[in-house]
Motif scaffolding. Sequence first.
Motif, mmCIF file in Angstrom:
data_model
loop_
_atom_site.group_PDB
_atom_site.id
_atom_site.type_symbol
_atom_site.label_atom_id
_atom_site.label_comp_id
_atom_site.label_asym_id
_atom_site.label_seq_id
_atom_site.Cartn_x
_atom_site.Cartn_y
_atom_site.Cartn_z
ATOM 1 N N VAL A 1 0.893 -1.165 0.000
ATOM 2 C CA VAL A 1 0.000 0.000 0.000
ATOM 3 C C VAL A 1 0.930 1.214 0.000
ATOM 4 C CG1 VAL A 1 -1.887 1.206 1.148
ATOM 5 C CG2 VAL A 1 -1.695 -1.291 1.356
ATOM 6 N N LYS A 2 0.836 2.028 -1.050
ATOM 7 C CA LYS A 2 1.744 3.170 -1.225
ATOM 8 C C LYS A 2 1.359 4.320 -0.276
ATOM 9 C CE LYS A 2 2.861 2.112 -6.079
ATOM 10 N NZ LYS A 2 2.817 2.626 -7.473
ATOM 11 N N LEU B 1 -6.351 -14.981 -0.951
ATOM 12 C CA LEU B 1 -4.893 -14.949 -0.792
ATOM 13 C C LEU B 1 -4.530 -15.019 0.685
ATOM 14 C CD1 LEU B 1 -4.578 -12.256 -3.484
ATOM 15 C CD2 LEU B 1 -3.295 -14.408 -3.603
ATOM 16 N N LYS B 2 -3.388 -15.589 0.951
ATOM 17 C CA LYS B 2 -2.923 -15.736 2.335
ATOM 18 C C LYS B 2 -1.782 -14.755 2.575
ATOM 19 C CE LYS B 2 -0.679 -19.580 3.693
ATOM 20 N NZ LYS B 2 -0.564 -21.017 4.028
ATOM 21 N N ILE B 3 -1.934 -13.902 3.601
ATOM 22 C CA ILE B 3 -0.868 -12.962 3.954
ATOM 23 C C ILE B 3 0.151 -13.702 4.803
ATOM 24 C CG2 ILE B 3 -0.341 -10.821 5.190
ATOM 25 C CD1 ILE B 3 -3.370 -10.068 4.497
ATOM 26 N N VAL B 4 1.407 -13.720 4.354
ATOM 27 C CA VAL B 4 2.434 -14.476 5.095
ATOM 28 C C VAL B 4 3.511 -13.554 5.686
ATOM 29 C CG1 VAL B 4 2.029 -16.664 3.908
ATOM 30 C CG2 VAL B 4 3.722 -15.072 2.963
ATOM 31 N N ALA B 5 3.435 -12.257 5.366
ATOM 32 C CA ALA B 5 4.338 -11.272 5.988
ATOM 33 C C ALA B 5 3.723 -9.896 5.808
ATOM 34 C CB ALA B 5 5.721 -11.309 5.354
ATOM 35 N N MET B 6 3.944 -9.016 6.801
ATOM 36 C CA MET B 6 3.395 -7.662 6.685
ATOM 37 C C MET B 6 4.112 -6.715 7.634
ATOM 38 S SD MET B 6 -0.547 -6.406 6.706
ATOM 39 C CE MET B 6 -1.063 -7.481 7.992
ATOM 40 N N LYS B 7 4.417 -5.504 7.149
ATOM 41 C CA LYS B 7 4.970 -4.468 8.039
ATOM 42 C C LYS B 7 4.769 -3.084 7.458
ATOM 43 C CE LYS B 7 9.699 -5.186 6.370
ATOM 44 N NZ LYS B 7 11.008 -5.722 6.771
ATOM 45 N N MET B 8 4.744 -2.094 8.384
ATOM 46 C CA MET B 8 4.748 -0.700 7.956
ATOM 47 C C MET B 8 6.180 -0.196 8.020
ATOM 48 S SD MET B 8 2.757 2.621 9.477
ATOM 49 C CE MET B 8 1.327 2.616 8.390
ATOM 50 N N LEU B 9 6.571 0.554 7.002
ATOM 51 C CA LEU B 9 7.901 1.165 7.017
ATOM 52 C C LEU B 9 7.870 2.448 6.205
ATOM 53 C CD1 LEU B 9 10.388 -0.479 4.524
ATOM 54 C CD2 LEU B 9 7.972 -1.094 4.537
ATOM 55 N N TRP B 10 8.862 3.279 6.437
ATOM 56 C CA TRP B 10 9.030 4.498 5.644
ATOM 57 C C TRP B 10 10.235 4.256 4.744
ATOM 58 C CZ3 TRP B 10 7.149 9.714 7.781
ATOM 59 C CH2 TRP B 10 7.208 10.702 6.781
ATOM 60 N N ILE B 11 9.994 4.087 3.469
ATOM 61 C CA ILE B 11 11.060 3.748 2.517
ATOM 62 C C ILE B 11 12.012 4.932 2.357
ATOM 63 C CG2 ILE B 11 11.540 3.119 0.109
ATOM 64 C CD1 ILE B 11 8.852 1.738 -0.021
ATOM 65 N N GLN B 12 13.291 4.666 2.445
ATOM 66 C CA GLN B 12 14.296 5.713 2.226
ATOM 67 C C GLN B 12 14.744 5.696 0.760
ATOM 68 O OE1 GLN B 12 14.939 8.013 4.790
ATOM 69 N NE2 GLN B 12 13.174 6.837 5.561
ATOM 70 N N GLU B 13 15.336 6.799 0.342
ATOM 71 C CA GLU B 13 15.753 7.018 -1.051
ATOM 72 C C GLU B 13 16.456 5.801 -1.690
ATOM 73 O OE1 GLU B 13 15.429 10.349 -2.382
ATOM 74 O OE2 GLU B 13 16.607 10.133 -4.225
ATOM 75 N N GLU B 14 17.410 5.228 -0.961
ATOM 76 C CA GLU B 14 18.226 4.141 -1.525
ATOM 77 C C GLU B 14 17.373 2.903 -1.850
ATOM 78 O OE1 GLU B 14 21.605 3.200 0.955
ATOM 79 O OE2 GLU B 14 22.049 1.428 -0.272
ATOM 80 N N LEU B 15 16.509 2.530 -0.916
ATOM 81 C CA LEU B 15 15.623 1.377 -1.144
ATOM 82 C C LEU B 15 14.640 1.674 -2.278
ATOM 83 C CD1 LEU B 15 14.504 -1.436 -0.408
ATOM 84 C CD2 LEU B 15 13.170 -0.345 1.419
ATOM 85 N N ALA B 16 14.155 2.904 -2.344
ATOM 86 C CA ALA B 16 13.218 3.303 -3.411
ATOM 87 C C ALA B 16 13.872 3.148 -4.786
ATOM 88 C CB ALA B 16 12.772 4.745 -3.190
ATOM 89 N N ARG B 17 15.104 3.610 -4.903
ATOM 90 C CA ARG B 17 15.824 3.522 -6.183
ATOM 91 C C ARG B 17 16.070 2.071 -6.573
ATOM 92 N NH1 ARG B 17 18.133 7.888 -8.374
ATOM 93 N NH2 ARG B 17 17.563 9.834 -7.343
ATOM 94 N N GLU B 18 16.412 1.260 -5.592
ATOM 95 C CA GLU B 18 16.657 -0.170 -5.819
ATOM 96 C C GLU B 18 15.357 -0.873 -6.240
ATOM 97 O OE1 GLU B 18 19.750 -1.833 -4.887
ATOM 98 O OE2 GLU B 18 18.907 -3.666 -5.771
ATOM 99 N N ASP C 1 10.319 10.134 -5.231
ATOM 100 C CA ASP C 1 9.787 11.116 -4.273
ATOM 101 C C ASP C 1 8.423 10.665 -3.724
ATOM 102 O OD1 ASP C 1 12.022 12.639 -4.732
ATOM 103 O OD2 ASP C 1 11.014 14.094 -6.036
ATOM 104 N N TYR C 2 7.595 10.151 -4.625
ATOM 105 C CA TYR C 2 6.254 9.673 -4.244
ATOM 106 C C TYR C 2 6.346 8.518 -3.245
ATOM 107 C CZ TYR C 2 1.999 6.788 -5.261
ATOM 108 O OH TYR C 2 0.872 5.994 -5.208
ATOM 109 N N ILE C 3 7.146 7.533 -3.566
ATOM 110 C CA ILE C 3 7.176 6.309 -2.743
ATOM 111 C C ILE C 3 7.890 6.536 -1.401
ATOM 112 C CG2 ILE C 3 9.270 5.038 -3.488
ATOM 113 C CD1 ILE C 3 5.666 3.722 -3.656
ATOM 114 N N THR C 4 8.664 7.632 -1.311
ATOM 115 C CA THR C 4 9.335 7.964 -0.042
ATOM 116 C C THR C 4 8.610 9.091 0.714
ATOM 117 O OG1 THR C 4 10.814 9.545 -1.145
ATOM 118 C CG2 THR C 4 11.640 7.293 -0.894
#
Length: 149
Positions: A8-9, A30-47, A63-66
């Motif tokens: 979820v963006k 569908l079966k949810i097998v992992a879930m977490k909230m996080l704030w994506i940083q620039e490096e992970l977004a680019r990757e 910029d949007y995803i971070t």
Amino acid sequence: MERTFVMVKPDGVQRGLIGEVISRLERKGLKIVAMKMLWIQEELAREHYMEHAEKPFFQALVDYITSGPVVAMVVEGKEAVKVVRTLIGATNPIEAAPGTVRGDFGMDIGRNVVHASDSLESAEREISLFFNADEIVDYSKSGEEWLYE
Ligand SMILES: Nc1ncnc2c1ncn2[C@@H]1O[C@H](COP(=O)(O)OP(=O)(O)OP(=O)(O)O)[C@@H](O)[C@H]1O
Ligand SMILES: [Mg+2]
């Protein structure tokens, strides 16, 4: 069974659509097998979006995803990659069919509420980018005999 990566963006989180998206995945079977909230940083977004590095919209996409927290998930099911892509709808919400997440909740390609892996290869890559192996939970879910022949 396949596993795919769903997120979820930031716009989906801010608009209160986390539950809506999760609910649709669950209702589909569908079966949810992992879930977490996080704030994506620039490096992970680019990757994460590296396939789009040369596109004119790349920086706007990063910029949007971070721009706020996201909810990342791994979901499992028969042909899960394809099933989730169908459920979220076309990239551009203007073209996405009603009944899909983007078709029901989006107005702009740059604010399209959810992400989902587009192939088994990208699913594997994205899952390992966002989750450690020990964060993915193996369990059997009751009622599976009523979902699958
Ligand atoms: N022409 C465009 N202009 C602006 N943003 C775009 C454009 N095309 C794609 N994007 C943004 O980049 C994201 C990644 O594009 P991609 O082609 O991978 O679509 P997708 O696989 O449907 O979306 P996602 O990877 O986020 O699930 C899109 O979700 C959208 O937010
Ligand atoms: Mg994509």
